[in-house]
Scaffold this active site. Structure first.
Site, PDB file in Angstrom:
ATOM      1  CG  ASP A  56      41.841  51.731  34.729  1.00  0.00           C
ATOM      2  OD1 ASP A  56      42.592  51.573  34.947  1.00  0.00           O
ATOM      3  OD2 ASP A  56      40.981  52.317  35.021  1.00  0.00           O
TER       4      ASP A  56
ATOM      5  CG  ASP B 291      39.807  48.529  40.161  1.00  0.00           C
ATOM      6  OD1 ASP B 291      38.458  47.526  39.890  1.00  0.00           O
ATOM      7  OD2 ASP B 291      40.292  48.555  40.453  1.00  0.00           O
TER       8      ASP B 291
END
Length: 259
Positions: free
Chosen positions: A13, A15
């Site tokens: 991922d 963020d």
């Protein structure tokens, strides 16, 4: 417990794992450098559908993080690919930004509000009453309802922002129709990403900061999962879920030597 095969490809991922509020997380640059040097296939994923791959590449580059354009995978790309497979050359009324509209154009979709096959809801900072009303009426008239991701809120320096999942709930309340969410935790996004880099779930790992999207998506796609504590999830939150990550680490820096 069955011993897993060595990790040959990585999905991570963005963020909360590589960056936080526009600032690189310590160790992210070293992790990405190690990945590039290793030659192992990898993808940086985001449920945010606002930006194109090139936009995100440029944004990450300005932060000192070198991620090739082809190593970025978004919910917008996954949504466009899904629709192209479901109904090639279809049409859609889109609420979203360039990341979503560009992805749909690239798979040959026509963007229209004249009896479209789909209403596609994505992320935007300018949700309008007019566009939501039009979406509701089109769905009531028979358009199929698709949303890029189920995230209820998104981060900003000023605090939480309403995201796709919250706006989708409004449309569902008005129409009685639930959307099909393509992004995490739907394993469809993960499997499409793995196919994009020619990887297999048995030898792949997913790194994320959220139990309810990243870890769940990785788990359901059959991957090894790593939870980092530099994002939304706190250690005391983990036991609230009926599933666990393969391993919990403080940050991405703790995984550099695993590559």
């Amino acid at each position: 417990m069955t011993e897993r095969k060595p990790i040959e490809s990585w999905l991570t991922d963005m963020d909360g794992v590589l960056i936080h509020e526009g600032v690189p997380i310590p160790g992210a640059d070293r992790f990405l450098k190690r990945l590039r040097e290793s030659g192992r296939p990898f993808l940086v994923l985001t449920n945010n559908s606002i930006y194109t791959r090139r936009d995100l590449h440029a944004r990450l580059s300005r932060m000192g993080l070198d991620v090739p354009v082809e190593s970025i995978w978004t919910s917008a790309l996954a949504t466009a690919q899904f629709l192209a497979e479901q109904r090639p050359g279809g049409s859609a009324y889109v609420i979203g930004e360039a990341g979503l509209t560009t992805a749909l154009h690239d798979v040959g979709y026509v963007l229209s509000d004249a009896a479209p096959d789909y209403v596609v809801l994505g992320e935007t900072r300018t949700y309008s009453f007019e566009s939501l009303t039009k979406a509701i009426r089109l769905i009531n008239d028979g358009a199929r309802f698709i949303a890029t991701n189920p995230d209820h809120t998104g981060p900003s320096t000023e605090g939480a922002l309403p995201a796709t999942g919250s706006v989708a709930a409004l449309i569902t309340k008005a129409t009685g129709r639930d959307p099909y969410f393509v992004g995490k935790p739907n394993p469809l996004m993960m499997r499409a990403g793995l196919n994009e880099i020619g990887a297999h779930s048995e030898t792949s790992a997913m790194i994320g900061d959220r139990m309810d999207t990243d870890v769940l998506a990785g788990l359901e796609a059959g991957m090894e999962t790593f939870l980092v504590l530099t994002g939304l999830t706190r250690p005391e939150d983990i036991d609230r879920y009926p599933f666990r990550p393969s391993k919990v680490v403080d940050s991405i820096a703790d995984l550099v030597d695993r590559v």
